[in-house]
Design a protein around this motif. Sequence first.
Motif, PDB file in Angstrom:
ATOM      1  N   PRO A   1       0.838  -1.203   0.000  1.00 34.15           N
ATOM      2  CA  PRO A   1       0.000   0.000   0.000  1.00 34.15           C
ATOM      3  C   PRO A   1       0.874   1.254   0.000  1.00 34.15           C
ATOM      4  CG  PRO A   1      -0.830  -1.607   1.585  1.00 34.15           C
ATOM      5  CD  PRO A   1       0.484  -2.132   1.095  1.00 34.15           C
ATOM      6  N   ASP A   2       0.360   2.338  -0.562  1.00 32.59           N
ATOM      7  CA  ASP A   2       1.150   3.553  -0.745  1.00 32.59           C
ATOM      8  C   ASP A   2       1.789   4.050   0.545  1.00 32.59           C
ATOM      9  OD1 ASP A   2       0.555   3.521  -3.418  1.00 32.59           O
ATOM     10  OD2 ASP A   2      -1.071   4.981  -3.290  1.00 32.59           O
ATOM     11  N   LYS A   3       1.082   3.973   1.660  1.00 33.85           N
ATOM     12  CA  LYS A   3       1.611   4.517   2.909  1.00 33.85           C
ATOM     13  C   LYS A   3       2.820   3.736   3.417  1.00 33.85           C
ATOM     14  CE  LYS A   3       0.006   3.232   6.904  1.00 33.85           C
ATOM     15  NZ  LYS A   3      -0.748   3.059   8.150  1.00 33.85           N
TER      16      LYS A   3
ATOM     17  N   GLU B   1       5.010   2.077   1.198  1.00 31.63           N
ATOM     18  CA  GLU B   1       6.017   1.984   0.148  1.00 31.63           C
ATOM     19  C   GLU B   1       7.356   2.650   0.526  1.00 31.63           C
ATOM     20  OE1 GLU B   1       7.598   0.557  -3.241  1.00 31.63           O
ATOM     21  OE2 GLU B   1       5.625   0.063  -2.386  1.00 31.63           O
TER      22      GLU B   1
END
Length: 277
Positions: free
Chosen positions: A96-98, A100
């Motif tokens: 998930p982006d958070k 990465e």
Amino acid sequence: MQIISGMEIAQEIKQSLRAANEKENICPVLAVILVGEQEDSLVYVGLKEKAADYIHGRLRLVRLDAEIEKETILQTINELNRDDGIHGIILQLPLPDKLEPWREEILTAIIPEKDVDGFNPYNRGRLFTASRGYASCAASGCLEVIRRVYPAYREKNIVLVGDSFDLIMPLAVLLIKDNAQVRVIPEYKPDLPGEADILVIEKGAPQVLTGEHLTKALLLIDAGFYWHSGTSCGNVDKDSVVNNEGYLLPVPGGLGPILIAKLMENLCIAARGGQAI
């Protein structure tokens, strides 16, 4: 072009692993850490589970919420590191982006002995030494195809297009260590195929390489992946190159199945304490 079946190559590899595991009564266990609910990732995990079952192994799926904190993932990895019943550990990417920004830290937490994806920076660094650890499955999968098609590949001009840590960079190192002639190009240009006997293309755009760009016979490995016009494709326009001379590992049905078979190969080596099968 002669179309190379990644499914057939992958099946050969898995059949060999299955025979060896059954003979030695070894059941390799792979732990897959899946963060979040990404549909594509669930599909890939399912393919890995099917492959593990086939080779007389087992997959243990560890599902974590997408909002989980980095520290909890690291704790989970440490528990799997200490579990003697787990032979290999992989972190299903992408995160998930958070999370990465902490990808490298999380990958580093998987001990090298269980890093069957070859993503731990320690294993990536060992590629430069004589004592190689686990190599990226995508890189070793490409090398498998190159060796099968051109046993004398050291005499060929090899061009790699891309800059990825999981394919292009480790493949370049493996080939250089093998005394092969390698050139790495970050971005695709239409004149590149003219100088290559072997071309691995991972970066560009959907179906950017067409038959008009090919001036001689070569081995063309398509390592890109896109959803385009409602279907999956790679960087090579398969329909436009089929009448050219040479060999093509296409998308779909090319590198993907081989990659999973190579993951199973690394897992089986890990289950034997790092010993070759």
